[in-house]
Design an enzyme around this catalytic site. Structure first.
Site, PDB file in Angstrom:
ATOM      1  N   GLU A  46       0.797  -1.994  -7.305  1.00  0.00           N
ATOM      2  CA  GLU A  46       1.681  -1.734  -6.141  1.00  0.00           C
ATOM      3  C   GLU A  46       2.559  -2.953  -5.924  1.00  0.00           C
ATOM      4  OE1 GLU A  46      -0.063  -0.469  -2.171  1.00  0.00           O
ATOM      5  OE2 GLU A  46       1.552  -1.778  -1.495  1.00  0.00           O
ATOM      6  N   HIS A  90       3.260   5.140  -0.314  1.00  0.00           N
ATOM      7  CA  HIS A  90       3.232   3.760   0.183  1.00  0.00           C
ATOM      8  C   HIS A  90       3.488   3.787   1.697  1.00  0.00           C
ATOM      9  CE1 HIS A  90       4.658  -0.316   0.946  1.00  0.00           C
ATOM     10  NE2 HIS A  90       3.984  -0.668  -0.127  1.00  0.00           N
ATOM     11  N   ASP A 118       0.238  -6.212  -4.312  1.00  0.00           N
ATOM     12  CA  ASP A 118       1.262  -6.052  -3.282  1.00  0.00           C
ATOM     13  C   ASP A 118       2.181  -7.277  -3.271  1.00  0.00           C
ATOM     14  OD1 ASP A 118       2.730  -4.690  -1.437  1.00  0.00           O
ATOM     15  OD2 ASP A 118       1.261  -4.792   0.180  1.00  0.00           O
TER      16      ASP A 118
HETATM   17 MN    MN Z   1       3.157  -2.597  -0.710  1.00  0.00          MN
END
Ligand code: MN
Length: 365
Positions: free
Chosen positions: A40, A202, A325
């Protein structure tokens, strides 16, 4: 506020990394060198930021623009989002991260009008495919699309998967307060299922209809709003019957499943009770069974072993993938906690890379 803390963590992490690098030339640890695929990982394109700047200058209150202002102005965040060739690869190398599965940063194109959003999605997908072309062993990517125009979204999805060979799709939860469970978006789900392209849902800030109670204490973001909004999206998809209609559709949720795994028993049990009183088609399976069959979760933003163990036990070792992330979270921390987890090597292999290779059809190393 989350970002102040996050930036503190960033500064502390950078200081630690710099200190370690000075003391020992190689940051390589004793941990086995798994192929680490982070699933991600955000990027931005300049044109997205130009349109975002227009919103920031004109819209008075929009909880997503809180993030937007950081994306436009805060360093190193702004710089790192736009970079696909330099600092990103350096940080990956320093931390033994083999690959980023890239996606256009939240809320992507969904905060723009339909034509702008559709054009930006196409442009972002082209840029993403080019970056993968420059670094084919380091990057894979999820395609953007604009739900604001479902028919054009379906065409872009087909182009991005069939022609650009992207590895799945990204959507940032609601679009103008609407969810993909709404039948007007089902052609998008149908295309994704037919192309075997998983949709990564998301987070973005809560939709207008649920935003009010979040505003007072500034809860719209990672504190609570992101996971509440995105968990709701997953639940709405299940109870709307989407997975009876498209049993091959696969959904990915970050942040250890946005709370759903923890509530899975109560979700399935309560839905069974209330469904009996509802005038709508019954689901073929118990609601919680779809979560186990049709969903994968990633560890993004949750560098914590207890919920990972819980997800592995509840969902199985084949359904959990690692994520950082980047650049919102720090790569050294995101690697270190899982390295230190003492999970069986065959579990770590699946979480670090084998599951991502299978779900997103990545080339095995
Ligand atoms: Mn994210």
């Amino acid at each position: 506020m989350t970002f102040d803390r996050r930036e503190f963590v960033t500064a502390a992490g950078a200081a630690l990394t710099a200190g370690a690098a000075a003391a020992a030339p190689k940051p390589r640890s004793a941990a086995p060198n798994y192929r680490r695929i982070a699933t991600e990982e955000a990027f931005a394109i300049p044109e997205q930021f130009e349109h975002l700047r227009g919103l920031v200058d004109t819209v008075e209150y929009d909880p997503d623009l809180f993030l937007g202002r950081f994306q436009l102005t805060r360093e190193p965040l702004h710089r790192r989002l736009l970079d696909l060739d330099n600092e990103r690869l350096k940080i990956m190398d320093e931390n033994q991260v083999a690959m980023h599965l890239l996606s256009l940063t939240a809320p992507g194109v969904q905060q723009f009008d339909a034509d702008t959003a559709t054009g930006l999605a196409t442009l972002a997908n082209d840029r993403l495919a080019e970056a993968i072309g420059r670094h084919p062993t380091r990057f894979a990517g999820l395609a953007s699309f604009a739900p604001q125009n479902p028919a054009r979204a379906v065409r872009e999805i087909d182009r991005a998967i069939s022609r650009l060979k992207l590895n799945g799709l990204i959507v940032n939860s609601h679009t103008n307060g609407e969810y993909l469970s709404d039948p007007k978006y089902w052609p998008i789900l149908e295309a994704a299922a037919a192309l075997k392209a998983p949709i990564y849902i998301h987070p973005r800030a809560p939709s207008p209809g649920m935003a009010a109670p979040y505003r007072e204490h500034h809860l719209e973001h990672g504190v609570w709003g992101y996971q509440a909004e995105t968990g709701l999206h997953g639940v709405k998809l299940i109870v709307s019957g989407v997975f009876d209609r498209f049993p091959d559709l696969r959904i990915v949720l970050g942040h250890m499943g946005e709370g759903i795994p923890y509530w899975l028993y109560r979700f399935g049990h309560s839905h069974q009770v209330t469904q009996a009183f509802m005038d709508r088609p019954k689901l073929q399976l118990r609601a919680d069974e779809y979560f186990k069959r049709n969903f994968y979760v990633t560890t993004s933003g949750v560098n914590w072993l207890p919920p990972l163990k819980f997800c592995l036990e509840v969902l199985g070792v084949d359904n959990v993938m690692w994520a950082i992330d980047y650049p919102y979270e720090q790569t050294p921390e995101s690697v270190a906690w899982l390295n230190a987890s003492a999970l069986p090597p065959e579990t770590l292999e699946k979480v670090f890379h084998r599951n991502a290779e299978r779900v997103f059809r990545l080339r095995a190393a």
